[in-house]
Motif scaffolding. Structure first.
Motif, PDB file in Angstrom:
ATOM      1  N   SER A   1     -12.684   3.743   1.356  1.00 25.75           N
ATOM      2  CA  SER A   1     -12.687   2.948  -0.095  1.00 25.75           C
ATOM      3  C   SER A   1     -14.180   3.207  -0.851  1.00 25.75           C
ATOM      4  O   SER A   1     -15.028   3.381  -0.134  1.00 25.75           O
ATOM      5  CB  SER A   1     -12.205   1.528  -0.148  1.00 25.75           C
ATOM      6  OG  SER A   1     -13.036   1.016   1.022  1.00 25.75           O
ATOM      7  N   ASN A   2     -14.111   3.174  -2.329  1.00 23.19           N
ATOM      8  CA  ASN A   2     -15.274   3.257  -2.727  1.00 23.19           C
ATOM      9  C   ASN A   2     -16.620   2.526  -2.325  1.00 23.19           C
ATOM     10  O   ASN A   2     -17.740   2.858  -2.479  1.00 23.19           O
ATOM     11  CB  ASN A   2     -14.893   2.951  -4.420  1.00 23.19           C
ATOM     12  CG  ASN A   2     -14.018   3.840  -4.877  1.00 23.19           C
ATOM     13  OD1 ASN A   2     -14.080   5.060  -4.273  1.00 23.19           O
ATOM     14  ND2 ASN A   2     -13.664   3.697  -6.087  1.00 23.19           N
TER      15      ASN A   2
ATOM     16  N   ASP B   1      -7.074   6.852   5.461  1.00 19.27           N
ATOM     17  CA  ASP B   1      -8.208   5.853   5.440  1.00 19.27           C
ATOM     18  C   ASP B   1      -8.880   6.072   6.582  1.00 19.27           C
ATOM     19  O   ASP B   1      -8.416   5.858   7.808  1.00 19.27           O
ATOM     20  CB  ASP B   1      -8.004   4.745   5.051  1.00 19.27           C
ATOM     21  CG  ASP B   1      -9.233   3.556   4.852  1.00 19.27           C
ATOM     22  OD1 ASP B   1      -9.794   3.476   3.705  1.00 19.27           O
ATOM     23  OD2 ASP B   1      -9.889   3.263   5.918  1.00 19.27           O
TER      24      ASP B   1
ATOM     25  N   LYS C   1      -0.946   4.060  -1.353  1.00 14.56           N
ATOM     26  CA  LYS C   1      -1.990   4.548  -0.613  1.00 14.56           C
ATOM     27  C   LYS C   1      -1.567   5.415   0.466  1.00 14.56           C
ATOM     28  O   LYS C   1      -2.167   6.502   1.003  1.00 14.56           O
ATOM     29  CB  LYS C   1      -2.869   3.406  -0.223  1.00 14.56           C
ATOM     30  CG  LYS C   1      -4.271   3.706   0.303  1.00 14.56           C
ATOM     31  CD  LYS C   1      -5.101   2.387   0.535  1.00 14.56           C
ATOM     32  CE  LYS C   1      -6.254   2.605   1.149  1.00 14.56           C
ATOM     33  NZ  LYS C   1      -6.379   1.633   2.018  1.00 14.56           N
TER      34      LYS C   1
ATOM     35  N   ASN D   1       0.744  -1.248  -0.010  1.00 14.86           N
ATOM     36  CA  ASN D   1      -0.314  -0.170  -0.044  1.00 14.86           C
ATOM     37  C   ASN D   1       0.966   1.414  -0.041  1.00 14.86           C
ATOM     38  O   ASN D   1       0.311   2.204   0.619  1.00 14.86           O
ATOM     39  CB  ASN D   1      -0.967  -0.001   1.290  1.00 14.86           C
ATOM     40  CG  ASN D   1      -2.101  -0.936   0.956  1.00 14.86           C
ATOM     41  OD1 ASN D   1      -2.444  -1.378  -0.075  1.00 14.86           O
ATOM     42  ND2 ASN D   1      -2.577  -1.290   1.979  1.00 14.86           N
TER      43      ASN D   1
END
Lengths: 196, 276
Positions: B219-220, B124, B118, B115
């Motif tokens: 996240s989506n 997140d 990210k 990641n």
């Protein structure tokens, strides 16, 4: 986060510059509004400071290119409502008949508006008028301040208060009536003009 | 509607000179014929003019304006001071950043962390919630304000964040604590419920910011589940239960606890939030 650090100083300076150019010039109009909301210079100064510090803290949230004055105004109004939320006054019952009757009699004697105004409201002091305005419930007061003192159009006021134009019109109507009656009462209590 | 009623309806706009030609003609004709309506119009106009003549405009007192400028300056310089060292010594900054970059790249290669990309993008929210929860358990984050009931935290959160804080009373709660923080300019609210069997941690942020992935993201699939159902309960974590929901469509909340996930969801599922 560390990667961004060399740019932080530049971005803070940028923010400072923007704030100086866009927000600070509205200080006087906001001070006047704060004065009419709170009714005294001390509270008005506190409210003004709270508003500007909050605006500075949330400057990232201000959408560039939109009406900065309206944005500052909303922050001030919300801060005021939050702080004084518990002390909201309910509008008193107003009897319009007395003033209308009185106006009917003086209207027959005079057609000069200055003269009529003086007979209606006597020699009320500026402070007494300001107090009467401060005593209006907030929703009416704000609209009277914007439209009658700051010369805003209904459209501008609707944008500031975030409500439909029809609401501005009816609050203005009601606000003026409440204020008119109160001023008349003050003048009457002071012994001016009523029984002359 | 008779003529008087029509006239009364447009009276305020007549006083403010907003009528179109047609209405204006009607209005002027009517008040010439009807003394009662004319008097109403004149009274309102007189009142308007009187208020304007009596309420003066004031300048902000010089000391107040100066004080406000100083307070803003203070906020700006305290933010700058934290980066002052590196700005003052550009060589140190370059060396420091160079070493860090080399160090991080080296570690990532050695450990082969997938990641990598990210981690330098928006944080997140779900991962951060669990991290915060662990930090609270370890005592590294402590409530700034404690109350026996969530109502007691209203003043603490009042005006501090740009979203409504979900203050949900939870049965059997011994006390509840509040923490405010700021992540890259985004104000955040945190609640800690002390329960007989442990703690429940609730992380709250502005849904609009999180939805757009502005500095804090999700996240989506989590975003779409929240948008559609108001809930996301499919997060998997080995040790803790994590549930997410929207409050008032303005606030995104993440609760973390060691209790059963279904029980945790149930605690926050009902609508009896305290309005404030």
């Amino acid at each position: 986060m560390f990667f961004a650090s060399p740019n932080i100083k530049a971005s803070i300076q940028q923010k400072h510059k923007e704030f100086d150019q866009e927000a600070i010039p509205h200080m006087d109009i906001l001070y006047n509004y704060a004065l009419r909301l709170t009714g005294n210079p001390e509270d008005a100064s506190d409210l003004l400071q709270e508003t500007f510090l909050k605006a500075y803290r949330f400057w990232d949230k201000f959408e560039k290119g939109t009406n900065c004055r309206a944005w500052l105004f909303r922050i001030m109004r919300n801060s005021y409502i939050n702080r004084y939320r518990k002390a909201v006054k309910t509008p008193e019952h107003i009897n319009y008949d007395e003033i209308k009757e009185f106006y009917n009699t003086i209207r027959e004697q005079s057609t000069d508006s200055n003269d009529l105004s003086e007979r209606l409201f006597g020699q009320l002091l500026d402070d007494q008028v300001a107090t009467a305005l401060t005593d209006l419930p907030e929703e009416f007061r704000t609209v009277v301040i914007l439209c009658d003192i700051e010369n805003f159009t209904y459209e501008e006021a609707a944008d500031f208060v975030d409500c439909p134009i029809g609401t501005i019109r009816s609050r203005l109507h009601r606000g003026r009536k409440l204020l008119r009656d109160r001023l008349f009462k003050y003048a009457h209590e002071r012994g001016f003009s009523v029984n002359e | 509607m008779n003529d008087c009623q029509k006239t009364q309806k447009i009276l305020t706009e007549a006083v403010d000179e907003r009528l179109g030609e047609f209405d204006r003609n009607f209005f002027n004709t009517h008040i010439q014929e009807c003394p009662a309506c004319r008097n109403d119009y004149e009274l309102d106009s007189l009142t308007k003019a009187f208020i304007k003549s009596k309420i003066g405009r004031h300048k902000t007192p010089e000391n107040v304006a100066t004080r406000i400028r100083q307070e803003i300056e203070k906020q700006a310089t305290s933010a700058q001071r934290s980066v002052g060292f590196f700005t003052k010594y550009p060589l140190a900054r370059a060396a420091m950043i160079g070493m860090l970059v080399i160090g991080i790249v080296f570690i990532l290669y050695v450990l082969n962390i997938p990641n990598f990309q990210k981690s330098v993008q928006a944080a997140d929210m779900m991962d951060q919630s669990v991290e915060n929860y662990v930090a609270i358990l370890a005592g590294a984050i402590q409530p700034a304000e404690i109350s026996q009931h969530v109502n007691g935290l209203q003043d603490f959160f009042d005006n501090q964040v740009d979203f409504p804080v979900a203050l949900k009373p939870v049965a059997d709660c011994e006390w509840v604590g509040g923490v405010l923080s700021n992540y890259e300019g985004l104000p955040l609210a945190h609640l800690v419920y002390k329960m007989p069997a442990g703690i429940i941690y609730v992380f709250q942020a502005n849904w609009n910011d999180v939805r757009k992935g502005n500095k804090i993201s999700l996240s989506n699939n989590v975003v779409s589940s929240l948008s559609q159902t108001g809930w996301y309960v499919n997060g998997t974590h080995e040790e803790y239960s994590v549930v997410m929901w929207l409050y008032n469509d303005e606030t995104v909340c993440t609760a973390v606890s060691s209790m059963e996930k279904s029980a945790l969801q149930e605690l926050f599922a009902t609508n009896n939030y305290n309005q404030w």
